[in-house]
Design an enzyme around this catalytic site. Structure first.
Site, mmCIF file in Angstrom:
data_model
loop_
_atom_site.group_PDB
_atom_site.id
_atom_site.type_symbol
_atom_site.label_atom_id
_atom_site.label_comp_id
_atom_site.label_asym_id
_atom_site.label_seq_id
_atom_site.Cartn_x
_atom_site.Cartn_y
_atom_site.Cartn_z
ATOM 1 C CG HIS A 58 -1.995 1.165 1.127
ATOM 2 N ND1 HIS A 58 -1.639 2.445 1.679
ATOM 3 C CD2 HIS A 58 -3.184 1.140 0.948
ATOM 4 C CE1 HIS A 58 -2.638 3.207 1.509
ATOM 5 N NE2 HIS A 58 -3.627 2.603 0.846
ATOM 6 C CD GLU B 119 -4.936 2.093 -3.289
ATOM 7 O OE1 GLU B 119 -6.384 2.430 -2.882
ATOM 8 O OE2 GLU B 119 -4.236 1.650 -2.448
HETATM 9 P P1 PGA Z 1 -8.917 6.910 0.615
HETATM 10 O O1 PGA Z 1 -7.730 5.649 0.761
HETATM 11 O O2 PGA Z 1 -10.021 6.378 -0.131
HETATM 12 O O3 PGA Z 1 -8.856 7.598 1.647
HETATM 13 O O4 PGA Z 1 -8.250 8.115 -0.636
HETATM 14 C C1 PGA Z 1 -7.624 4.829 -0.361
HETATM 15 C C2 PGA Z 1 -6.589 3.921 0.103
HETATM 16 O O5 PGA Z 1 -5.485 4.220 0.640
HETATM 17 O O6 PGA Z 1 -6.809 2.997 -0.453
#
Ligand code: PGA
Length: 241
Positions: free
Chosen positions: A92, A163
């Site tokens: 992540h 992401e």
């Molecule tokens: P967020 O986080 O929805 O708060 O932007 C997404 C993530 O870190 O998976």
């Protein structure tokens, strides 16, 4: 079937996680959705106990990069698997950028998850700097190569979470669904694996979730802040078409 994965990060204390799980237990979840929650380690077993009879699965936010031994404070994929985890986030953005997790560690974590029967969700994403310097694909390739070059076959049980780092966190910029879709297509083309599920994450909320999920190449969403608050999460679940 679309995946809705809620990473509760470190937003909730134990009682708050238990309360959120109890509230979720009362909610009707659409049949065409694979809903999974990723509580903190401390709350994990309580949340499993509360939700195990519901159509909800469980994931963890991180795993150790070594399988067993004298590693104080670490928890292996195998231990999480025994506690009921089906998924684990690996790499992540916060692990990579806040905790300095190395590419090598993400590879080892993915391999340990697979060995333990947990589906790793390999999170990849470019920073604002990568984007502005035209290095988006280079950054993604680096994060993918280290893992996929060490996997035996292309049928390995693994998922990707795309992401963009610049889109993560409440109040961040949003990545428009067309751009997210193009990147998912790029990942498919690069890896040449058709059956790979790729989730989108970064500021997914009730108002934009269907924009992402309506795209063919987006197999689900990874939700952060909007999944750790019952009202926002309920609103988002209600919106799913
Ligand atoms: P967020 O986080 O929805 O708060 O932007 C997404 C993530 O870190 O998976």
């Amino acid at each position: 079937m679309k995946h809705i994965f809620a990473n509760w990060k470190m937003y909730l204390n134990l009682q708050e996680a238990i309360d959120l799980a109890k509230n979720l237990a009362k909610k009707e979840i659409q049949n065409n959705v694979n809903l999974s929650v990723f509580p903190s380690d401390l709350a994990f077993s309580d949340v499993v106990q509360i939700l195990e009879d519901e159509e909800i699965s469980f994931g963890v936010q991180n795993v150790s990069d070594v399988p067993k031994g004298a590693y104080t404070g670490a928890v292996s994929a195998d231990i999480y698997s025994q506690a009921g985890a089906q998924y684990a986030l690996v790499g992540h953005s916060e692990r990579r950028h806040v905790f300095g997790e190395s590419l090598e560690a993400t590879k080892n974590k993915v391999l340990d998850c697979i060995e333990s029967g947990i589906t790793p969700v390999l999170c990849i994403g470019e920073t604002q700097k990568d984007l502005e310097s035209g290095n988006k694909e280079k950054a993604l390739r680096k994060q993918l190569d280290i893992v996929f070059n060490s996997l035996d076959g292309k049928n390995t049980d693994i998922m990707i979470g795309y992401e963009p780092v610049w889109a993560i966190g409440e109040g961040s910029s949003e990545c428009d669904p067309d751009t997210a879709e193009q990147t998912h297509q790029w990942i498919h083309d690069y890896l040449e694996i058709d059956s790979l599920d790729i989730l989108y994450g970064g500021s997914v909320e009730a108002h934009n979730v269907n924009g992402y999920l309506s795209k063919n190449c987006i197999d689900g969403v990874l939700i952060g802040h909007a999944g750790a608050d019952f009202n926002q999460f309920s609103e988002l679940i209600k919106k799913l078409s």
